[in-house]
Design a protein around this motif. Structure first.
Motif, PDB file in Angstrom:
ATOM      1  N   GLY A  64       0.481  -1.139  -0.147  1.00  0.00           N
ATOM      2  CA  GLY A  64      -0.146   0.103  -0.351  1.00  0.00           C
ATOM      3  C   GLY A  64       0.984   1.013   0.378  1.00  0.00           C
ATOM      4  O   GLY A  64       2.226   1.335   0.596  1.00  0.00           O
ATOM      5  N   PHE A  65       0.304   2.153  -0.801  1.00  0.00           N
ATOM      6  CA  PHE A  65       1.125   3.422  -0.759  1.00  0.00           C
ATOM      7  C   PHE A  65       0.160   4.504  -0.613  1.00  0.00           C
ATOM      8  O   PHE A  65      -1.148   4.619  -0.623  1.00  0.00           O
ATOM      9  N   TYR A  66       0.767   5.815  -0.306  1.00  0.00           N
ATOM     10  CA  TYR A  66       1.148   7.449  -0.404  1.00  0.00           C
ATOM     11  C   TYR A  66       1.556   8.441  -0.549  1.00  0.00           C
ATOM     12  O   TYR A  66       2.256   8.206  -0.477  1.00  0.00           O
ATOM     13  N   SER A  67       1.545   8.766  -1.568  1.00  0.00           N
ATOM     14  CA  SER A  67       2.079  10.464  -1.905  1.00  0.00           C
ATOM     15  C   SER A  67       2.144  11.200  -2.067  1.00  0.00           C
ATOM     16  O   SER A  67       0.297  11.913  -1.701  1.00  0.00           O
ATOM     17  N   LEU A  68       2.392  11.933  -1.161  1.00  0.00           N
ATOM     18  CA  LEU A  68       2.926  13.273  -1.280  1.00  0.00           C
ATOM     19  C   LEU A  68       3.028  14.614  -1.984  1.00  0.00           C
ATOM     20  O   LEU A  68       4.763  14.189  -2.593  1.00  0.00           O
ATOM     21  N   SER A 107       4.902  -2.637   2.992  1.00  0.00           N
ATOM     22  CA  SER A 107       4.883  -3.805   2.796  1.00  0.00           C
ATOM     23  C   SER A 107       4.454  -4.982   3.709  1.00  0.00           C
ATOM     24  O   SER A 107       5.378  -5.083   4.798  1.00  0.00           O
ATOM     25  N   PHE A 108       3.035  -5.462   3.784  1.00  0.00           N
ATOM     26  CA  PHE A 108       2.778  -6.341   4.360  1.00  0.00           C
ATOM     27  C   PHE A 108       3.172  -8.049   4.183  1.00  0.00           C
ATOM     28  O   PHE A 108       3.532  -8.536   5.456  1.00  0.00           O
ATOM     29  N   ALA A 109       3.449  -8.174   2.680  1.00  0.00           N
ATOM     30  CA  ALA A 109       4.259  -9.754   3.269  1.00  0.00           C
ATOM     31  C   ALA A 109       6.050  -9.629   3.738  1.00  0.00           C
ATOM     32  O   ALA A 109       6.134 -10.394   3.902  1.00  0.00           O
ATOM     33  N   GLU A 110       6.720  -8.297   3.265  1.00  0.00           N
ATOM     34  CA  GLU A 110       7.319  -8.188   3.696  1.00  0.00           C
ATOM     35  C   GLU A 110       7.749  -7.602   5.180  1.00  0.00           C
ATOM     36  O   GLU A 110       9.301  -7.430   5.455  1.00  0.00           O
ATOM     37  N   SER A 111       6.457  -7.133   6.249  1.00  0.00           N
ATOM     38  CA  SER A 111       7.063  -6.211   6.781  1.00  0.00           C
ATOM     39  C   SER A 111       7.915  -5.033   6.641  1.00  0.00           C
ATOM     40  O   SER A 111       8.775  -5.123   8.162  1.00  0.00           O
ATOM     41  N   ARG A 112       7.610  -4.112   5.802  1.00  0.00           N
ATOM     42  CA  ARG A 112       8.434  -3.427   5.815  1.00  0.00           C
ATOM     43  C   ARG A 112       7.278  -2.014   6.127  1.00  0.00           C
ATOM     44  O   ARG A 112       6.678  -2.014   4.654  1.00  0.00           O
ATOM     45  N   ILE A 113       8.108  -0.826   6.343  1.00  0.00           N
ATOM     46  CA  ILE A 113       7.484   0.393   5.769  1.00  0.00           C
ATOM     47  C   ILE A 113       8.296   1.603   5.489  1.00  0.00           C
ATOM     48  O   ILE A 113       9.818   1.360   5.367  1.00  0.00           O
ATOM     49  N   SER A 114       8.353   1.944   4.225  1.00  0.00           N
ATOM     50  CA  SER A 114       9.105   3.762   3.989  1.00  0.00           C
ATOM     51  C   SER A 114       8.650   4.475   3.823  1.00  0.00           C
ATOM     52  O   SER A 114       7.289   4.788   3.255  1.00  0.00           O
ATOM     53  N   SER A 115       9.545   5.347   3.380  1.00  0.00           N
ATOM     54  CA  SER A 115       9.556   6.663   3.056  1.00  0.00           C
ATOM     55  C   SER A 115      11.090   7.101   1.987  1.00  0.00           C
ATOM     56  O   SER A 115      11.349   6.993   2.439  1.00  0.00           O
ATOM     57  N   LYS A 116      10.015   7.503   0.421  1.00  0.00           N
ATOM     58  CA  LYS A 116      11.058   7.725  -0.481  1.00  0.00           C
ATOM     59  C   LYS A 116      11.113   9.436  -1.098  1.00  0.00           C
ATOM     60  O   LYS A 116       9.024   9.566  -1.384  1.00  0.00           O
ATOM     61  N   VAL A 117      12.285   9.849  -1.059  1.00  0.00           N
ATOM     62  CA  VAL A 117      11.452  10.922  -2.252  1.00  0.00           C
ATOM     63  C   VAL A 117      11.962  10.591  -3.765  1.00  0.00           C
ATOM     64  O   VAL A 117      12.786   9.593  -3.816  1.00  0.00           O
ATOM     65  N   GLY A 151      18.522  11.296  11.379  1.00  0.00           N
ATOM     66  CA  GLY A 151      18.980  10.343  11.872  1.00  0.00           C
ATOM     67  C   GLY A 151      18.743   8.873  11.778  1.00  0.00           C
ATOM     68  O   GLY A 151      18.689   7.700  12.823  1.00  0.00           O
ATOM     69  N   CYS A 152      19.239   8.304  10.653  1.00  0.00           N
ATOM     70  CA  CYS A 152      19.339   6.991   9.587  1.00  0.00           C
ATOM     71  C   CYS A 152      20.192   7.230   8.308  1.00  0.00           C
ATOM     72  O   CYS A 152      20.352   8.366   7.467  1.00  0.00           O
ATOM     73  N   THR A 153      20.430   6.135   8.118  1.00  0.00           N
ATOM     74  CA  THR A 153      20.972   6.082   6.997  1.00  0.00           C
ATOM     75  C   THR A 153      20.306   5.761   6.194  1.00  0.00           C
ATOM     76  O   THR A 153      18.970   4.776   5.344  1.00  0.00           O
ATOM     77  N   LEU A 154      20.143   6.768   4.487  1.00  0.00           N
ATOM     78  CA  LEU A 154      19.234   6.643   3.300  1.00  0.00           C
ATOM     79  C   LEU A 154      19.935   5.526   2.188  1.00  0.00           C
ATOM     80  O   LEU A 154      21.117   5.322   2.190  1.00  0.00           O
ATOM     81  N   GLU A 155      19.551   5.770   2.075  1.00  0.00           N
ATOM     82  CA  GLU A 155      19.503   4.529   0.063  1.00  0.00           C
ATOM     83  C   GLU A 155      19.256   5.552  -0.770  1.00  0.00           C
ATOM     84  O   GLU A 155      18.253   6.062  -0.820  1.00  0.00           O
ATOM     85  N   TRP A 156      20.489   6.224  -1.677  1.00  0.00           N
ATOM     86  CA  TRP A 156      20.486   6.567  -2.493  1.00  0.00           C
ATOM     87  C   TRP A 156      20.538   6.593  -3.906  1.00  0.00           C
ATOM     88  O   TRP A 156      21.759   5.377  -3.558  1.00  0.00           O
ATOM     89  N   ASP A 157      19.872   5.855  -4.878  1.00  0.00           N
ATOM     90  CA  ASP A 157      19.318   5.294  -5.817  1.00  0.00           C
ATOM     91  C   ASP A 157      19.863   6.505  -6.994  1.00  0.00           C
ATOM     92  O   ASP A 157      18.323   6.303  -7.290  1.00  0.00           O
ATOM     93  N   PRO A 158      20.865   7.199  -7.811  1.00  0.00           N
ATOM     94  CA  PRO A 158      20.637   8.537  -8.816  1.00  0.00           C
ATOM     95  C   PRO A 158      20.808   7.039 -10.346  1.00  0.00           C
ATOM     96  O   PRO A 158      21.539   7.939 -10.845  1.00  0.00           O
ATOM     97  N   ARG A 179      14.319   8.597 -10.515  1.00  0.00           N
ATOM     98  CA  ARG A 179      15.305   8.465  -9.234  1.00  0.00           C
ATOM     99  C   ARG A 179      14.979   8.536  -7.806  1.00  0.00           C
ATOM    100  O   ARG A 179      13.591   9.490  -7.738  1.00  0.00           O
ATOM    101  N   MET A 180      15.478   7.847  -7.120  1.00  0.00           N
ATOM    102  CA  MET A 180      15.011   7.779  -5.800  1.00  0.00           C
ATOM    103  C   MET A 180      16.331   8.096  -3.716  1.00  0.00           C
ATOM    104  O   MET A 180      17.217   8.223  -4.229  1.00  0.00           O
ATOM    105  N   VAL A 181      15.949   8.195  -2.965  1.00  0.00           N
ATOM    106  CA  VAL A 181      15.970   8.548  -2.347  1.00  0.00           C
ATOM    107  C   VAL A 181      14.977   7.743  -1.308  1.00  0.00           C
ATOM    108  O   VAL A 181      13.740   8.165  -0.514  1.00  0.00           O
ATOM    109  N   CYS A 182      15.788   6.670  -0.674  1.00  0.00           N
ATOM    110  CA  CYS A 182      14.522   6.223   0.733  1.00  0.00           C
ATOM    111  C   CYS A 182      15.137   5.839   1.747  1.00  0.00           C
ATOM    112  O   CYS A 182      16.390   5.206   1.914  1.00  0.00           O
TER     113      CYS A 182
END
Length: 117
Positions: free
Chosen positions: A5-9, A23-33, A59-66, A73-76
């Motif tokens: 499920g996702f919601y865009s702002l 992601s219910f199957a993977e028990s993960r939440i994410s916030s992505k630019v 306060g966390c390490t981000l995944e940078w995907d250029p 492309r994203m940062v999440c």
């Protein structure tokens, strides 16, 4: 529940958005630019030098995907949470996702708005 499920702002500029997902199957939440291809080079050029400061601010390490081969492309940031299929875990997961969203918006909205046209 199953799947994703996702919601865009809005992030303050056409071609960018902040996407919250679970992601219910993977028990993960994410916030992505998410940044569309036509803004991606300028975006990553402007923020990559601030990477450590942004990560300290969040306060966390981000995944940078250029990835230049991708249209978006994203940062999440992704976090594992207690099984999302259990309804009793939803309030804590929603609170954590809202916290991530607020931090990501604060860290990136002004940076996105200041990109050259």
């Amino acid at each position: 529940p199953s799947g994703n499920g996702f919601y865009s702002l809005k992030l303050g500029r056409a071609g960018t958005q902040l996407r919250l997902s679970a992601s219910f199957a993977e028990s993960r939440i994410s916030s992505k630019v998410l940044v569309e291809e036509h803004l991606a080079d300028a975006f990553f050029a402007s923020v990559i030098g601030e990477r450590q400061a942004i990560e300290r601010e969040l306060g966390c390490t981000l995944e940078w995907d250029p990835n230049p081969k991708s249209a978006v492309r994203m940062v999440c940031v992704t976090q594992t949470v207690e099984p999302l299929t259990a309804r009793e875990n939803w309030p804590a997961a929603v609170r954590e996702l809202a916290s991530l969203a607020a931090k990501m918006h604060h860290a990136f909205a002004a940076r996105v708005a200041s990109l050259p046209s």
